[in-house]
Design an enzyme around this catalytic site. Structure first.
Site, PDB file in Angstrom:
ATOM      1  N   GLY C 152       0.769  -1.516  -0.173  1.00  0.00           N
ATOM      2  CA  GLY C 152       0.177   0.015  -0.392  1.00  0.00           C
ATOM      3  C   GLY C 152       0.862   1.170  -0.086  1.00  0.00           C
ATOM      4  CB  CYS C 153       0.617   4.779  -1.153  1.00  0.00           C
ATOM      5  SG  CYS C 153      -1.707   4.867  -0.105  1.00  0.00           S
ATOM      6  CE1 TYR C 154      -1.749   8.292   4.078  1.00  0.00           C
ATOM      7  CE2 TYR C 154      -2.477   6.914   3.770  1.00  0.00           C
ATOM      8  CZ  TYR C 154      -2.755   7.888   4.429  1.00  0.00           C
ATOM      9  OH  TYR C 154      -3.385   9.714   4.019  1.00  0.00           O
ATOM     10  CB  THR C 156       5.426   2.159  -0.074  1.00  0.00           C
ATOM     11  OG1 THR C 156       4.443   0.368  -0.335  1.00  0.00           O
ATOM     12  CG2 THR C 156       6.473   2.706  -0.448  1.00  0.00           C
TER      13      THR C 156
END
Lengths: 349, 349, 349, 349
Positions: C152-154, C156
């Protein structure tokens, strides 16, 4: 007609309605006694609008003329196109004064409305009854009236910028080109790809080129000012900001008028009207200079090379272009000073 | 002339210069061998531009023709007005190829330059020597040349939108009105109240109305296309966004041309030119649709009521309006495909 | 396994999918041979995404494993939560390699998935089969695998900022507080009041405090790094911008480690990994410094007064937080250099 | 002390000063009789601030205590750090009441001021004389005083969010971590690369990590509330918006307090204080919900997994964080209702 007034707002959960609530909260003679929304009736208004927490603790009412009549003297309609056309007759019949912020009663021609709005027009008798409240142009006709049709946002910025020059014959009405730009709040509170943050941020786009429903409204007033039919080229653009409209207008100058002539003409035309401010030569207004206020600021450039004038007019679309001018019309209807409760300093920065 | 090329960039710490670095980083046949800044010479470029950390580890060079000659074959100048006028002669003399992104060599008339730029013009012989690199219009003349003057950002968007119609006689050149809008990066990296975030955010403003130094550049090319002197009304506005220019252009149609005629004319004119894209009827481009890329996208509206055409043209001012078109000119000079190293997909959203 | 690869993208009309198209357009060894969208199948993709005009002229395919198999070797899933869980088995069975960008296969515990995602979890055997592709931490395990679950973005941004310190025992895992901020594109392309421009512009808001579905993903990896269960406080905020995530992380320092110790530890840990850049002392990264690129930039502050370290980590949520890292995983799967086709310079300004 | 008051504003051309002008324009008992700017004395204020056209037609005065005394009873100082320290003694001596919006008199320790502000501190006797005007905490002490030091923007948002919990022992003061975010107007009107639109738009950045001069101010008040020295971790970030501060605060809960306990504690603590609004469970405030108003809105999340509370507090940095709270202090000094002239509805959207 000098008592205070109790007002109801139909469409309180749209941007126009909620701006009426904000502005009327400090009006010394008007009190909002009913906030109305057919879609959210029964819910506390502050639930959907936390900025109103502890300011408005009331619950949204349903649209019910009898209920409205029991609570209010006057009703604002801040509803989508087509709604006011159906509601207004019963509200007037119930004895309410009405200020319609939607476009349903602006066009005198039902055909024109149906062509541009793609909806069924209101009944002709009510259209005829509606006074078009472009305050600085037709304000005198508003006084004492019961039913006002409030101008559109683009028309307000545009017409205040063009009417004096047309009336005075300073420009050739056949040459008018209007390049208008609006912040996103003008598109309303409805969620769509067209109002999605990621689609609009860091983006500038044209839309409805030559097709915007405000074109016939603008032309109706320009024709009235010119005394002959006027057609215009009108383009709308979306600016990545929330509030503000700029209308940049072009026309060929007649009679060799100079920059000073234009400035002087407009200052004279708007003398005593607190909400129109004319910039000095070489200065053009920016939308932020009217943000949150009822001002319309106008500047000019005259190009001797081309013989054209460029007129730049700015408003806050939600105030002078909607809720603010509606309150100005309320003031005029009631015979009060037109600036009552509207003397906000623009928010800067 | 088919080898690879080593390039130097004077003005590497401005937005035009640093965009050249970004774009050239993936060019298959050009290598940036010297980044130059008179104001910051000696400092690692990544210090002021952390986005270049570990991508460029070199130190900024001073402006020194001999040094440049020892490192590079070709030099880009991305300098403020007035600087290139003085530097270019020594660079050409040193045997370097030159692409000037500043406006110093665009106007063929020294008088005109001095009137609009308020600076001393370059020497006439160098002005005469500079080829004006509006790639899709004058690209053929660029091939094999040593000294290119890269077009301005507003002129690029505007001229690509007008030249075909003027050449074909579809519009009356005397009626052209150009309403242009730019993101803030066009104002450069210099700090001033005019580029202050709090002054520009949530604000839309007009500036330099009829006074912008890109006017004579636009008129020079339009006159060339029309075969007679053309003067225009040109307004510039600042949009609260970083990148992007839209030019909305108005003119009276000649010969009863239809929307389809315009679309077909432009598609034909730009056939084989990868970086101009013509929208279908009823669709207008938005600046985000070219963000970060070398595209110029163009759409049209024809209004039968007024007999006018509205042409909407968008570019990324730092790419097609500056660094990207400069690289396109580099490609053309070298006899390469004009799109070499420039085939970026626009960043969306 | 050294040939080129043909890829299909399921969910091509979301922001993750369309970013894959942008990035893969310049990948030297991968070609997008099918763009897939169940909701828009049959329409030209450029119709909804004009920035792709003349770049991609193909039509969107429907979701059909046999069709995909006939066109591609590998499929990216950029789909809403719950979709990949159902699709992946048939894609794997059809013999396709799979990279799932959704969160459906990240959590090893089905219970945890169902608690946080409020959806039915995928079958355990496929969860077990999925390799979690946090490239700089687990990259070695990705090589040669057929099925990757992309982080996921957060997670990472957060994990790249915390894992080295936890593994080295520089911080106390029980004290970790993560204050994360994201641009709006992270919320996807769906239109809602929560993504409405006028609601988000000039606004900063917290959301899903302690409730975000990325919490168990972060804790799963931190626990793995610490060798014991780690729980964290994690807050997410929405920033009025399109792209970019910053994770500001706080923890109590163990072993008296200094700022220099942290910088040195991280530089060592990420040695040879091109996409993580560690800032010098006193410098903190900003989201714009990685905009449009696959970089994750990290900076530190050590406060001797409180004994805590502050770690600031930034990524572009659509690149390193989604499509870019997915391509990095593609490269690792195929045994290629992890940076193949991903060496973009961040777009600045 | 119940008459009306005439006020002068030193620093009228900064954002704090011009916001005082905006807010005081509708104050029923205070009139701005002199706008003062050492740098622009002699110029009409509306020249630099066109939003004030026809609202304020006066010319900026120079800084001259005798002149101020002849025009006003009370003076606001909205000046850069270090200026008020030198000016205030002569203003007090001249018999003026003083409200200082700068940070020069907030820290009781001269050493601390000089450490964090890197400037010479004011004389101790004036520091001792200044009453710290955090209205909802120390308001009682402000009544009848002549010299108020107005709190900083970050401290206001942060302290209103923490003081009740600390006083009540609901949180462990040793565990406080403050992650604060501010719009750009907090950086003032000075032009620099750090306030350049293109550098900040579509960007989110951390700055002055652990180094912000508001840290000792926050700790001074927290220590007072706790009855023992409190030190904190405090990070500041810049948000791409003009106005608004959010302070997200973390601490370990003591005494097993629940979410409801926190909400109830704060509602009790701020009972009767119109400008603090406590959100219901599960709702967190956003900065736009207080935009342009004097409100401070606070919400909570309690995480049973970690035993920590997350407190979210928002203000408009120019209103409650500067000019608005200064007027609230004026009201308190004069013995008026603290909300006099400050009952603005937040501007939404």
């Amino acid at each position: 007609m000098n008592e205070n007034v109790k007002v109801a707002i139909i469409g309180s959960t749209g941007y126009g309605g909620v701006e009426l609530i904000r502005l009327l909260a400090s009006h010394p003679r008007a009190a909002v006694t009913s906030v109305i929304s057919s879609s959210s009736a029964g819910a506390p208004i502050a639930e959907g609008f936390p900025h109103l927490s502890e300011i408005r603790t009331d619950v949204l009412d349903d649209v019910d003329p009898a209920l409205i009549m029991s609570k209010a003297d006057l009703v604002f309609l801040a509803t989508p196109a087509g709604v006011a056309a159906k509601l207004v007759p019963s509200l007037l019949e119930a004895g309410l004064k009405v200020i319609d912020i939607s476009g349903d009663f602006r066009l005198k021609s039902r055909d024109s409305y149906e062509t541009w709005y793609k909806k069924e027009a209101a009944e002709q008798q009510y259209i005829d009854q509606a006074e078009y409240g472009l305050a600085e142009v037709y304000g005198d006709r508003v006084k004492g009236k019961d039913f006002i049709s409030n101008p559109g946002c683009y028309p307000t910025a545009t017409l205040l910028g063009l009417v004096p020059a047309i009336k005075a014959g300073y420009i050739d009405p056949a040459t008018i080109i209007i390049d208008a730009k609006s912040g996103v709040s003008g598109a309303g509170r409805g969620a769509s790809l067209g109002t999605h943050y990621s689609e609009l941020n860091e983006n500038f786009k044209a839309y409805k080129v030559n097709k915007h429903q405000h074109i016939p409204e603008i032309e109706q007033v320009l024709s009235d000012a010119a005394g002959c039919p006027v057609i215009t080229t009108f383009t709308t653009h979306l600016v990545p900001m929330t509030r503000g409209i700029m209308s940049t207008m072009y026309a060929t100058i007649q009679g060799g008028r100079s920059l000073e002539d234009f400035i002087s003409l407009y200052r004279h035309y708007y003398e005593g009207r607190r909400f129109v401010r004319i910039r000095n030569a070489g200065i053009w207004p920016a939308t932020k200079e009217v943000w949150g206020s009822n001002y319309c600021d106008i500047g000019f450039a005259v190009d001797e090379r081309t013989g054209r004038v460029t007129i730049v007019s700015v408003i806050d679309n939600l105030v002078k272009g909607a809720a603010g001018q509606a309150i100005q019309n309320l003031n005029l209807m009631m015979g009060w000073d037109e600036s009552l409760g509207l003397q906000f300093v623009p928010a800067y920065p």
